[in-house]
Design a protein around this motif. Structure first.
Motif, PDB file in Angstrom:
ATOM      1  N   ILE A 268       0.843  -1.205   0.000  1.00  0.00           N
ATOM      2  CA  ILE A 268       0.000   0.000   0.000  1.00  0.00           C
ATOM      3  C   ILE A 268       0.875   1.251   0.000  1.00  0.00           C
ATOM      4  CG2 ILE A 268      -1.764   1.267   1.312  1.00  0.00           C
ATOM      5  CD1 ILE A 268      -2.020  -1.840   2.619  1.00  0.00           C
ATOM      6  N   ASP A 269       0.637   2.156  -0.945  1.00  0.00           N
ATOM      7  CA  ASP A 269       1.366   3.422  -1.022  1.00  0.00           C
ATOM      8  C   ASP A 269       0.542   4.334  -1.922  1.00  0.00           C
ATOM      9  OD1 ASP A 269       3.442   5.479  -1.414  1.00  0.00           O
ATOM     10  OD2 ASP A 269       4.836   3.964  -0.638  1.00  0.00           O
ATOM     11  N   HIS A 270       1.079   5.538  -2.226  1.00  0.00           N
ATOM     12  CA  HIS A 270       0.378   6.402  -3.182  1.00  0.00           C
ATOM     13  C   HIS A 270       1.308   6.893  -4.290  1.00  0.00           C
ATOM     14  CE1 HIS A 270       1.614  10.526  -1.536  1.00  0.00           C
ATOM     15  NE2 HIS A 270       2.377   9.615  -0.980  1.00  0.00           N
ATOM     16  N   ILE A 271       2.594   6.493  -4.210  1.00  0.00           N
ATOM     17  CA  ILE A 271       3.533   6.949  -5.241  1.00  0.00           C
ATOM     18  C   ILE A 271       3.638   5.876  -6.327  1.00  0.00           C
ATOM     19  CG2 ILE A 271       5.927   7.608  -5.690  1.00  0.00           C
ATOM     20  CD1 ILE A 271       6.010   8.623  -2.755  1.00  0.00           C
ATOM     21  N   PRO A 272       3.225   6.189  -7.561  1.00  0.00           N
ATOM     22  CA  PRO A 272       3.140   5.165  -8.622  1.00  0.00           C
ATOM     23  C   PRO A 272       4.459   4.412  -8.838  1.00  0.00           C
ATOM     24  CG  PRO A 272       2.103   7.206  -9.335  1.00  0.00           C
ATOM     25  CD  PRO A 272       2.756   7.502  -8.023  1.00  0.00           C
ATOM     26  N   GLU A 273       5.600   5.124  -8.818  1.00  0.00           N
ATOM     27  CA  GLU A 273       6.876   4.452  -9.082  1.00  0.00           C
ATOM     28  C   GLU A 273       7.173   3.399  -8.013  1.00  0.00           C
ATOM     29  OE1 GLU A 273       6.332   7.697  -9.112  1.00  0.00           O
ATOM     30  OE2 GLU A 273       7.377   8.679 -10.779  1.00  0.00           O
ATOM     31  N   ARG A 274       6.835   3.714  -6.781  1.00  0.00           N
ATOM     32  CA  ARG A 274       7.114   2.774  -5.685  1.00  0.00           C
ATOM     33  C   ARG A 274       6.189   1.565  -5.757  1.00  0.00           C
ATOM     34  NH1 ARG A 274       9.559   6.180  -0.681  1.00  0.00           N
ATOM     35  NH2 ARG A 274      10.884   7.466  -1.993  1.00  0.00           N
ATOM     36  N   LEU A 275       4.918   1.806  -6.129  1.00  0.00           N
ATOM     37  CA  LEU A 275       3.983   0.697  -6.281  1.00  0.00           C
ATOM     38  C   LEU A 275       4.424  -0.196  -7.438  1.00  0.00           C
ATOM     39  CD1 LEU A 275       0.669   2.659  -5.645  1.00  0.00           C
ATOM     40  CD2 LEU A 275       1.612   0.843  -4.215  1.00  0.00           C
ATOM     41  N   GLU A 276       4.923   0.445  -8.494  1.00  0.00           N
ATOM     42  CA  GLU A 276       5.408  -0.296  -9.659  1.00  0.00           C
ATOM     43  C   GLU A 276       6.570  -1.221  -9.256  1.00  0.00           C
ATOM     44  OE1 GLU A 276       4.385  -0.620 -12.663  1.00  0.00           O
ATOM     45  OE2 GLU A 276       6.141  -1.672 -13.471  1.00  0.00           O
ATOM     46  N   MET A 277       7.488  -0.685  -8.454  1.00  0.00           N
ATOM     47  CA  MET A 277       8.633  -1.489  -7.987  1.00  0.00           C
ATOM     48  C   MET A 277       8.159  -2.659  -7.124  1.00  0.00           C
ATOM     49  SD  MET A 277      12.047  -0.207  -5.929  1.00  0.00           S
ATOM     50  CE  MET A 277      12.922   0.575  -7.277  1.00  0.00           C
ATOM     51  N   ALA A 278       7.142  -2.422  -6.292  1.00  0.00           N
ATOM     52  CA  ALA A 278       6.604  -3.493  -5.441  1.00  0.00           C
ATOM     53  C   ALA A 278       5.979  -4.603  -6.298  1.00  0.00           C
ATOM     54  CB  ALA A 278       5.571  -2.926  -4.473  1.00  0.00           C
ATOM     55  N   ARG A 279       5.393  -4.198  -7.431  1.00  0.00           N
ATOM     56  CA  ARG A 279       4.782  -5.201  -8.322  1.00  0.00           C
ATOM     57  C   ARG A 279       5.848  -5.983  -9.071  1.00  0.00           C
ATOM     58  NH1 ARG A 279       0.796  -1.310  -9.188  1.00  0.00           N
ATOM     59  NH2 ARG A 279       1.961  -0.370 -10.910  1.00  0.00           N
ATOM     60  N   THR A 280       6.798  -5.244  -9.690  1.00  0.00           N
ATOM     61  CA  THR A 280       7.739  -5.926 -10.581  1.00  0.00           C
ATOM     62  C   THR A 280       8.791  -6.702  -9.798  1.00  0.00           C
ATOM     63  OG1 THR A 280       8.999  -3.884 -10.719  1.00  0.00           O
ATOM     64  CG2 THR A 280       7.448  -4.313 -12.493  1.00  0.00           C
ATOM     65  N   HIS A 281       9.388  -6.087  -8.805  1.00  0.00           N
ATOM     66  CA  HIS A 281      10.457  -6.775  -8.062  1.00  0.00           C
ATOM     67  C   HIS A 281       9.920  -7.558  -6.873  1.00  0.00           C
ATOM     68  CE1 HIS A 281      13.943  -5.160 -10.211  1.00  0.00           C
ATOM     69  NE2 HIS A 281      13.209  -4.069 -10.358  1.00  0.00           N
ATOM     70  N   GLY A 282       8.857  -7.062  -6.248  1.00  0.00           N
ATOM     71  CA  GLY A 282       8.350  -7.707  -5.035  1.00  0.00           C
ATOM     72  C   GLY A 282       7.245  -8.705  -5.313  1.00  0.00           C
ATOM     73  N   LYS A 283       6.774  -8.762  -6.566  1.00  0.00           N
ATOM     74  CA  LYS A 283       5.656  -9.660  -6.920  1.00  0.00           C
ATOM     75  C   LYS A 283       4.475  -9.451  -5.964  1.00  0.00           C
ATOM     76  CE  LYS A 283       8.344 -12.158  -9.835  1.00  0.00           C
ATOM     77  NZ  LYS A 283       9.258 -10.994 -10.042  1.00  0.00           N
TER      78      LYS A 283
ATOM     79  N   GLU B  31       0.764  -7.622  -4.842  1.00  0.00           N
ATOM     80  CA  GLU B  31      -0.428  -6.939  -5.346  1.00  0.00           C
ATOM     81  C   GLU B  31      -0.377  -5.551  -4.697  1.00  0.00           C
ATOM     82  OE1 GLU B  31      -3.890  -9.741  -4.660  1.00  0.00           O
ATOM     83  OE2 GLU B  31      -2.177 -10.960  -4.028  1.00  0.00           O
ATOM     84  N   THR B  32      -0.830  -4.524  -5.414  1.00  0.00           N
ATOM     85  CA  THR B  32      -0.655  -3.183  -4.857  1.00  0.00           C
ATOM     86  C   THR B  32      -1.970  -2.426  -4.749  1.00  0.00           C
ATOM     87  OG1 THR B  32      -0.176  -2.288  -7.047  1.00  0.00           O
ATOM     88  CG2 THR B  32       1.718  -2.947  -5.704  1.00  0.00           C
ATOM     89  N   LEU B  33      -2.039  -1.568  -3.736  1.00  0.00           N
ATOM     90  CA  LEU B  33      -3.188  -0.675  -3.560  1.00  0.00           C
ATOM     91  C   LEU B  33      -2.679   0.753  -3.471  1.00  0.00           C
ATOM     92  CD1 LEU B  33      -5.231  -2.450  -0.694  1.00  0.00           C
ATOM     93  CD2 LEU B  33      -5.480  -2.715  -3.178  1.00  0.00           C
ATOM     94  N   ASN B  34      -3.265   1.641  -4.284  1.00  0.00           N
ATOM     95  CA  ASN B  34      -2.961   3.064  -4.163  1.00  0.00           C
ATOM     96  C   ASN B  34      -4.034   3.693  -3.279  1.00  0.00           C
ATOM     97  OD1 ASN B  34      -2.738   5.844  -4.447  1.00  0.00           O
ATOM     98  ND2 ASN B  34      -1.919   5.668  -6.533  1.00  0.00           N
ATOM     99  N   TYR B  35      -3.636   4.153  -2.090  1.00  0.00           N
ATOM    100  CA  TYR B  35      -4.659   4.616  -1.139  1.00  0.00           C
ATOM    101  C   TYR B  35      -5.341   5.900  -1.568  1.00  0.00           C
ATOM    102  CZ  TYR B  35      -1.011   7.600   1.086  1.00  0.00           C
ATOM    103  OH  TYR B  35      -0.040   8.514   1.334  1.00  0.00           O
TER     104      TYR B  35
END
Lengths: 259, 392
Positions: free
Chosen positions: B216-231, B233-237
């Protein structure tokens, strides 16, 4: 428990007890001066009359009471006591500063006791002690820092020593510092190490007022004991005292220039 | 040597200062090869941490080569490549003996100051104010490492600086966050905050047995990194209602473990200052606390809430009733870096298989001489700029 151990405890107890009763804190000279000044002011005040005479009479009554009872409330508040004492007491009741503090050290009791027992180790962790030299079987000579770059010296004697349990000492008459203290050692369960409890009383030059003022600068007995015991623990557990004194840094002024 | 020195709010300067010297027998001097800027360095940069002095050298994430040793250090030799835990620990007190290294009794020379403020003192930290010991930091060419026999970890030559640097702080912090969350095989774990610690917490959650990680975050680049490298699922609050969405995603049960990698970002370090900030900057403060409240509210009954994010004072409207009635386990605290390093060095090396390469979080690189510019970029551009590495 050895008899002389109890006498250290009963010493502190009697000190506390004596603070609860009205005790004389003036010596004979002061008592007579107080009575004489009271009588003189009383005669002047009564003969003059009016507001100023009334004030003088009131003051005279106070001085007479102070002289006749030998008790001064102001001295009481300031921790001053000018009565003559028997030479048996190191620090008379109502005088001096008492500090008690405990710390636990993660080392076996034998090691902790041995380190403190060698008085020449003490300056390694007591910041304001310059040196302690053994001068006899239970006697030692102490040199400590004093304000304004001066030094004070005194002799002390260990009057009770129970291996791995207790060391008690007192300063000897004639030195610059009057102090009495004990340190108790107790083993803690589950390999926690050894707790030490330091009980100390000393009589600073100028009495409690001086110690209170020193406290404003972190140099009162309580702060010093706190720091010394902390250093004792650090030296035994870490083998050295942590420090940043002498480490590198940028200029302490904002006028420094960027590269 | 060149070192990054602190001169007040948003005023850091690279200056020529004296080289560090051995001051104690257990010291070592390290020639620094890589050093990073931490999110918590921005608190110093913004002048929010008391007991800083003009000229203090910053930096607590650094590694390098041993060039000088004190007389008591026998387990290191000149030329060893080492990473340095950001917490300074003596290795001999009650807490170090129980591997609670960040609670070390003996490393902070100013412990009395910390005790006056908090009632206790934790371990000292590099380059993080005199309240935490006043030790010079490692955003410099050289640094003095106290208690080097327990506070410097040798790394094999096969690891590059980029692979090893984050062992100093953020990788172990993420790892301990997952450990504190008591994750069981097959669990669903929710992670608030996708900064560098959040990224490594996601990875560590899988190491501890998690089946799903929701970030969970609101910064798109950080959510993108969590998806690609961290595998993950992401939520933008800013786009969804986090509590409702988590509830749906977990079939109405809630995540088994919730981890707050946000912390109270906006803080002074005295309890009163915190309280004042909460009162005066209500919007900001409630936002920051929001992550922890949400973590407690979202967590399933009997679950665990782990808090690697830093808190410093008193919290307003902390839902303790919910935590109690759901029987939650709460665990938190500064990282015991030393405890995890042997294990994490092995994970990065990879034991026959490719190891975990933490260098993917690096987005910016600067020479040490440009450190002031690096701080400015990191502070002003949190989207693009996730992790900055400086090279002396």
């Amino acid at each position: 428990m050895p008899v002389s151990t109890q006498s250290v405890e009963s010493f502190f107890e009697s000190m506390k007890a004596s603070q609860r009763t009205l005790t004389a804190n003036l010596n004979d000279t002061e008592k007579w001066l107080s009575i004489a000044a009271g009588a003189y002011l009383g005669v002047k005040g009564l003969s003059r009359g009016g507001p100023s005479g009334l004030l003088a009479t009131g003051l005279a009554a106070g001085l007479l009471y102070r002289g006749l009872t030998g008790h001064c409330y102001l001295y009481d508040q300031l921790g001053i006591d000018t009565t003559e004492k028997s030479s048996l007491t190191v620090i008379p009741a109502q005088q001096g500063v008492h500090v008690k503090k405990s710390v636990t050290i993660a080392k076996p009791i034998e090691e902790v006791f041995r380190f403190w027992d060698d008085v020449e180790n003490l300056p390694r962790f007591m910041t304001h002690i310059i040196s302690v030299t053994t001068t006899g079987e239970s006697r030692s000579h102490w040199i400590a820092e004093a304000p304004l770059g001066l030094q004070v010296e005194w002799d002390a004697e260990v009057f009770n020593r129970v291996p791995n349990e207790l060391i008690a000492w007192q300063s000897l008459p004639g030195g610059a510092v009057q102090s009495v203290g004990s340190i108790r050692f107790a083993e803690q369960p589950n390999g926690r190490g050894t707790s030490v409890t330091l009980n100390m009383k000393y009589n600073p030059t100028g009495g409690k007022v001086t110690d209170a003022i020193a406290g404003l600068f972190g140099r009162d007995l309580a702060s010093e004991i706190d720091g010394d015991l902390r250093n004792f623990k650090r030296l035994l557990e870490a083998g050295e005292l942590p420090t940043v004194d002498g480490q590198t840094h940028g200029p302490r002024s904002s006028l420094s220039r960027m590269l | 040597m060149k070192a990054l020195c602190w001169y007040g709010k948003q005023d850091v300067r690279v200056l020529n200062v004296d080289d560090p010297a051995i001051l104690n027998p257990r010291d070592a001097i390290i020639r620094i090869t890589s050093t990073a800027i931490c999110g918590s360095d921005l608190h110093l940069y913004n002048g929010m941490i008391p007991t800083m002095q003009l000229g203090d050298i910053l930096g607590h994430e650094f590694m390098g080569e041993v060039i000088e040793l004190g007389s008591s250090v026998t387990n290191l030799k000149i030329g060893d490549r080492v990473v340095i835990p950001f917490t300074i620990s003596c290795g001999g007190c009650f807490f170090c003996n129980r591997q609670l290294y960040s609670l070390c009794d003996n490393s902070n020379p100013n412990a009395a100051m910390a005790e006056k403020m908090y009632g206790y003192s934790g371990s000292a930290l590099y380059g993080y104010s005199h309240l935490f010991g006043g030790y010079a930091g490692g955003q410099a060419e050289y640094v003095r490492v106290p208690f080097a026999d327990v506070g410097a970890f040798k790394i094999p030559d096969e690891l590059s600086d980029d692979q090893a640097l984050f062992l100093t702080d953020i990788l172990p912090t993420g790892f301990m966050a997952a450990e504190n969350a008591n994750i069981q095989r097959g669990d669903t774990v929710a992670v608030w905050g996708c900064g560098p610690v959040g990224q490594f917490t996601i990875q560590s959650a899988y190491w501890h047995g998690a089946e799903r990680v929701i970030a969970i975050d609101h910064i798109p680049e950080r959510l993108e990194m969590a998806r690609t490298h961290g595998k993950a699922e992401t939520l933008n609050y800013e786009e969804v209602n986090v509590l409702e969405t988590l509830n749906e995603m977990t079939g109405g049960i809630g995540p088994d473990a919730c981890i707050d990698c946000v912390g109270l970002e906006s803080h002074g370090f005295s309890p009163d200052a915190i309280y004042d900030k909460v009162k005066t900057k209500l919007m900001l403060a409630t936002d920051r606390l929001h992550a922890l409240r949400e973590a407690i509210t979202a967590c399933r009954k009997g679950g665990s809430v782990s808090v690697p994010g830093v808190y410093a004072g008193y919290l307003d409207k902390f839902p303790f009733g919910a935590a109690f009635s759901k029987g939650l386990t709460l665990k938190m605290g500064q990282t015991h870096v030393h405890r995890y390093l042997d294990e994490l060095i092995k994970k990065v090396i990879g034991n026959g298989k490719p190891g975990f390469d933490p260098s993917y979080i690096i987005t910016h690189r600067y020479p040490l001489s440009s450190a002031p510019e690096a701080y400015k970029t990191f502070y002003e551009n949190k989207g693009e700029c996730i992790k900055v590495v400086l090279t002396p």
